[in-house]
Each structure stands twice: as C-alpha cells, then as structure tokens.
Design a protein around this motif. Structure first.
Motif, PDB file in Angstrom:
ATOM      1  N   GLU A   9       0.814  -1.227   0.000  1.00  0.00           N
ATOM      2  CA  GLU A   9       0.000   0.000   0.000  1.00  0.00           C
ATOM      3  C   GLU A   9       0.847   1.276   0.000  1.00  0.00           C
ATOM      4  O   GLU A   9       0.342   2.350  -0.308  1.00  0.00           O
ATOM      5  CB  GLU A   9      -0.995   0.011   1.162  1.00  0.00           C
ATOM      6  CG  GLU A   9      -0.395  -0.085   2.537  1.00  0.00           C
ATOM      7  CD  GLU A   9      -0.170  -1.520   3.018  1.00  0.00           C
ATOM      8  OE1 GLU A   9       0.209  -1.670   4.178  1.00  0.00           O
ATOM      9  OE2 GLU A   9      -0.363  -2.477   2.238  1.00  0.00           O
ATOM     10  N   LYS A  12       2.414   3.379  -3.899  1.00  0.00           N
ATOM     11  CA  LYS A  12       1.813   4.511  -4.621  1.00  0.00           C
ATOM     12  C   LYS A  12       2.355   5.866  -4.174  1.00  0.00           C
ATOM     13  O   LYS A  12       2.267   6.844  -4.894  1.00  0.00           O
ATOM     14  CB  LYS A  12       0.291   4.478  -4.478  1.00  0.00           C
ATOM     15  CG  LYS A  12      -0.207   4.714  -3.069  1.00  0.00           C
ATOM     16  CD  LYS A  12      -1.714   4.622  -2.988  1.00  0.00           C
ATOM     17  CE  LYS A  12      -2.309   4.775  -1.631  1.00  0.00           C
ATOM     18  NZ  LYS A  12      -1.492   4.911  -0.473  1.00  0.00           N
ATOM     19  N   ASP A  73       0.316  -1.005 -14.118  1.00  0.00           N
ATOM     20  CA  ASP A  73      -0.378   0.247 -13.811  1.00  0.00           C
ATOM     21  C   ASP A  73      -0.013   0.805 -12.444  1.00  0.00           C
ATOM     22  O   ASP A  73       0.196   2.007 -12.296  1.00  0.00           O
ATOM     23  CB  ASP A  73      -1.897   0.043 -13.890  1.00  0.00           C
ATOM     24  CG  ASP A  73      -2.390  -0.089 -15.319  1.00  0.00           C
ATOM     25  OD1 ASP A  73      -1.676   0.364 -16.247  1.00  0.00           O
ATOM     26  OD2 ASP A  73      -3.482  -0.648 -15.514  1.00  0.00           O
ATOM     27  N   GLU A  74       0.069  -0.057 -11.437  1.00  0.00           N
ATOM     28  CA  GLU A  74       0.355   0.418 -10.088  1.00  0.00           C
ATOM     29  C   GLU A  74       1.808   0.863  -9.888  1.00  0.00           C
ATOM     30  O   GLU A  74       2.145   1.444  -8.861  1.00  0.00           O
ATOM     31  CB  GLU A  74      -0.035  -0.622  -9.035  1.00  0.00           C
ATOM     32  CG  GLU A  74       0.659  -1.953  -9.175  1.00  0.00           C
ATOM     33  CD  GLU A  74      -0.121  -2.976 -10.000  1.00  0.00           C
ATOM     34  OE1 GLU A  74      -0.777  -2.615 -11.001  1.00  0.00           O
ATOM     35  OE2 GLU A  74      -0.056  -4.157  -9.636  1.00  0.00           O
ATOM     36  N   LEU A  75       2.651   0.647 -10.898  1.00  0.00           N
ATOM     37  CA  LEU A  75       4.057   1.047 -10.794  1.00  0.00           C
ATOM     38  C   LEU A  75       4.500   2.003 -11.895  1.00  0.00           C
ATOM     39  O   LEU A  75       5.685   2.281 -12.033  1.00  0.00           O
ATOM     40  CB  LEU A  75       4.959  -0.194 -10.786  1.00  0.00           C
ATOM     41  CG  LEU A  75       4.743  -1.152  -9.623  1.00  0.00           C
ATOM     42  CD1 LEU A  75       5.636  -2.374  -9.777  1.00  0.00           C
ATOM     43  CD2 LEU A  75       4.994  -0.473  -8.301  1.00  0.00           C
ATOM     44  N   LYS A  76       3.577   2.517 -12.670  1.00  0.00           N
ATOM     45  CA  LYS A  76       3.942   3.428 -13.770  1.00  0.00           C
ATOM     46  C   LYS A  76       4.626   4.700 -13.277  1.00  0.00           C
ATOM     47  O   LYS A  76       5.365   5.331 -14.000  1.00  0.00           O
ATOM     48  CB  LYS A  76       2.718   3.770 -14.612  1.00  0.00           C
ATOM     49  CG  LYS A  76       2.288   2.622 -15.500  1.00  0.00           C
ATOM     50  CD  LYS A  76       1.350   3.092 -16.570  1.00  0.00           C
ATOM     51  CE  LYS A  76       0.854   1.948 -17.399  1.00  0.00           C
ATOM     52  NZ  LYS A  76       1.762   1.509 -18.422  1.00  0.00           N
TER      53      LYS A  76
END
Length: 121
Positions: A9, A12, A73-76
């Motif tokens: 979590e 981000k 997506d969560e690491l772009k």
C-alpha cells in the motif's frame, strides 16, 4: 530511499521501489508476476523452475523483467528500482539499481560491479 520495509500500500506514495527493503506481502505480489512472465518467456517447462527459490530471489535471477514490472499500472510512477541481481562472478546476489531511461532527476550515474566491469549512463 524509503528507509523502512515497504508494504504494497506504500508503493503509490514513492517513485523509488526498493525490492530489497520490501515486506513479504509485496515480495509475494512481485513473485506472482515474475512467475507468470517467466512461464510466458520460457514456456511451461519453467513453471516449476523457480519453486526451489525464495520469492525474493526471482528478481535476482531474472532482472531483465524489471522493465515489465515498470509497465504495471500500479508502478507506472516508479522511476527507480533497487533490486538484487545474480552475476557470473559472485555466488551472492549484489544490489543493483534500474531506472527509467530519461529520468530527468538523474543527470549522470555509474556503477562498478566488478573490477573489470563498469556501467555508465
């Protein structure tokens, strides 16, 4: 660098992902992706290939998949990844850093993995 062990979590909130300092839940999440990518690139024969390794060793044995990791997506937003890497000249994993090409905050970088090998950007 993130000074604590990073849970999923918290990813981000940071543009640096330190896989070496990630908690077990985040490592397991990464290992699931690694397993899928290894099977996709090496075929079904690779399905059990990495079973004998700990989840944290997947990255060290296939650091070429870091680019795929940064496509998630969560690491772009992640620009720098610190991770273990296995080499032919060491029996222990070494620490490496991968970064996105063109990351504007890094003007120059170099590293020495071995007395005869130097990497310069």
């Amino acid at each position: 660098m993130y000074p604590k062990v990073m849970p999923p979590e918290s990813v981000k909130d940071h543009d640096v992902l330190n896989i070496i300092r990630s908690n077990k839940e985040l490592i397991e999440l990464l290992a699931g992706n690694w397993r899928e990518w290894v099977i996709a690139s090496e075929g079904k024969k690779a399905e059990h290939k990495y079973d004998r390794y700990r989840a944290s060793d997947f990255v060290a044995r296939r650091p070429d998949l870091i680019a795929k990791l940064l496509e998630l997506d969560e690491l772009k937003h992640v620009q720098i990844v610190t991770h273990p890497v296995m080499t032919n000249f060491s029996h222990q994993a070494l620490t490496a850093i991968s970064l996105r090409a063109g990351y504007p905050l890094i003007v120059e970088a170099n590293a020495r993995f071995h007395p005869d090998i130097e990497v310069t950007l």
